[in-house]
Design a protein around this motif. Structure first.
Motif, short mmCIF file in Angstrom:
data_model
loop_
_atom_site.label_atom_id
_atom_site.label_comp_id
_atom_site.label_asym_id
_atom_site.label_seq_id
_atom_site.Cartn_x
_atom_site.Cartn_y
_atom_site.Cartn_z
N MET A 140 2.20 -1.64 10.43
CA MET A 140 2.05 -2.19 9.08
C MET A 140 1.75 -3.67 9.18
O MET A 140 2.24 -4.35 10.07
N GLY A 197 1.44 -7.33 6.76
CA GLY A 197 1.69 -7.95 5.46
C GLY A 197 2.98 -8.74 5.46
O GLY A 197 3.59 -8.99 6.49
N LEU A 257 5.60 -0.06 2.72
CA LEU A 257 6.30 -0.58 1.54
C LEU A 257 7.59 0.19 1.31
O LEU A 257 8.64 -0.39 1.01
N GLU A 275 0.31 -7.52 -0.70
CA GLU A 275 1.38 -8.02 0.15
C GLU A 275 1.71 -7.11 1.33
O GLU A 275 2.47 -7.51 2.22
N VAL A 276 1.16 -5.91 1.36
CA VAL A 276 1.48 -5.01 2.46
C VAL A 276 0.38 -3.97 2.62
O VAL A 276 -0.23 -3.53 1.63
N TRP A 282 -0.59 -0.42 5.27
CA TRP A 282 -0.10 0.46 6.33
C TRP A 282 -0.91 1.74 6.33
O TRP A 282 -1.65 2.03 5.39
#
Length: 425
Positions: A1, A3, A10, A335-336, A338
């Protein structure tokens, strides 16, 4: 992942259910040894424990580390195919049984969540299969008519009706399935772990199964923490299957599914999926869309993450997709990012395989891990308790390898990356 948020996804960060699992203290003897701490393995442990059997789960990493903790979180009924296609593939005996059991599978998941009070952001407002183009409505209309004949609570939505439920006019209509819903997928798998342990199962994390062999009347699993002896073994690793059983990982092709999530957007996105239905579209390379309980928008599609949440190809794809869906939001940060792996079978139907006397594997979920893992976990417990294989929702399958798997996997990966590039302009 990649971020700002730590963990594998998340959901790993936002799940309210705590992590659980214990180190394996040494050699273990049990009724059922289960390799894999995802939906299937933990549902198997729960249902076995409820039947009075000793069950030990062996997870190489931690609960939900594989596909379960990286899932989109859509709790959908059925499979990729419409009911008539399933009936043609499985025949008049298994076809109707499969359709019925998988049609009711979301209810089984929601019942477990309620029974064990799992903290997983559950919604029961349905999911929407959205038409990405005008021709996508033809297939959705056919699905609607088939499900209607079977008495399923599905609703065909016009473009205006989809816009009202999603906040965007980018879709040409859709099929709303009232049986379905969404969860925080890591919250659900951790909830299954808690429920299984509460029923008497033992969940060991950080234990890697290195070898499996027969020893008299028992099976022996050699791990890096000791020996496990069991009468029954369930290999519940699906897309994350390794070489523990020779040839098993060659019966499916592997694809990745990537996701990116925005920060919580607050009141500015109140019109986006106000009922929090999960969405996936009819595109050949599917896109998913949902929002979480904190107000994040989560976008996904087939393929790997290329780059990071803040830069790179996948971020550009997500920014363009979000701009097309919701231009009024303006530029939005992610923000993330994956991705996880999906095990795809040639006919897009899951398998149950008896690898040897006492060794079972459910495998090949084709992107429907939450419901399939839960249903097949119950099937494993039923078989181990002496149930008749003829009562399963699918016939037992053989260990049949996919020809040219490496070539197909590589070609699909390249195609998905090319699609991200194409849609980034």
């Amino acid at each position: 992942m990649t971020g700002d948020i730590p963990g594998i996804s998340l959901w790993d960060h936002s799940a309210e259910e705590p992590e659980s699992g214990t180190p394996m203290p040494g050699d273990v003897t049990t009724d059922v040894a289960i390799v894999g701490g995802g939906y299937t393995g933990l549902a198997t442990a729960l249902y076995c424990a409820e039947k009075g059997m000793q069950a030990h789960v062996l997870e190489a990493e931690r609960i939900g580390f594989g596909g379960s903790g990286r899932n989109v979180g859509l709790v959908n009924a059925g499979v990729w195919y419409p009911p008539d296609k399933v009936r043609k593939l499985l025949g008049d005996t298994y076809g109707p049984r499969f359709i019925e059991r998988f049609g009711s599978a979301p209810g089984q998941v929601f019942d477990l969540i309620e029974m064990h009070q799992m903290r997983c952001e559950v919604t029961r407002t349905g999911t929407i299969h959205a038409a990405h183009a005008a021709q996508g409505m033809r297939g959705l209309r056919e699905r609607y008519e088939e499900w209607q004949r079977l008495g399923a609570p599905v609703e065909l939505l016009s473009r205006d009706a989809v816009a009202e439920r999603t906040g965007t006019r980018a879709f040409h209509g859709g099929l709303l399935d009232h049986r379905a819903g969404t969860v925080n997928p890591m919250g659900y798998v951790r909830g299954l772990a808690r429920a299984a342990q509460g029923a008497g199962a033992v969940v060991h994390t950080g234990v890697r199964a290195n070898a499996l062999r027969r020893d008299g009347e028992a099976w022996v699993i050699e791990t890096d923490r000791g020996i496990v002896r069991a009468e029954h073994v369930v290999l519940a690793t699906n897309a994350y299957t390794d070489t523990l059983w020779p040839g098993l990982r060659d019966i499916f092709t592997t694809i990745e599914f990537f996701q990116l999530a925005t920060p919580p957007l607050g009141a500015e996105m109140a019109h986006v999926l106000p009922g929090r239905q999960g969405v996936w579209d009819t595109g050949m390379i599917m896109t998913s869309l949902r929002r979480d309980a904190k107000g994040r928008i989560v976008l996904g599609s087939m393929g790997p993450v290329v780059g990071e949440a803040g830069r790179g190809l996948s971020r550009r794809w997500a920014a363009k997709r979000l701009e097309r869906l919701f231009p009024e939001l303006g530029p939005v940060r992610f923000e993330v990012a994956w991705h996880g792996q999906i095990a795809m079978t040639p006919d897009h139907l899951p398998r149950i395989i008896r690898l040897a006397a006492g060794v079972l594997t459910p495998i090949g979920y084709n992107g429907r891990g939450i419901t399939t893992g839960t249903v097949f976990g119950q099937c494993m417990a039923e078989l181990i308790a002496g149930g008749d294989p003829a009562d399963l929702p699918v016939p037992m399958s053989d260990l049949k390898r996919v020809p040219f798997k490496a070539v197909k996997t590589g070609a699909m990966r390249a195609g998905f990356v090319a699609h991200q590039l194409w849609k980034s302009f």
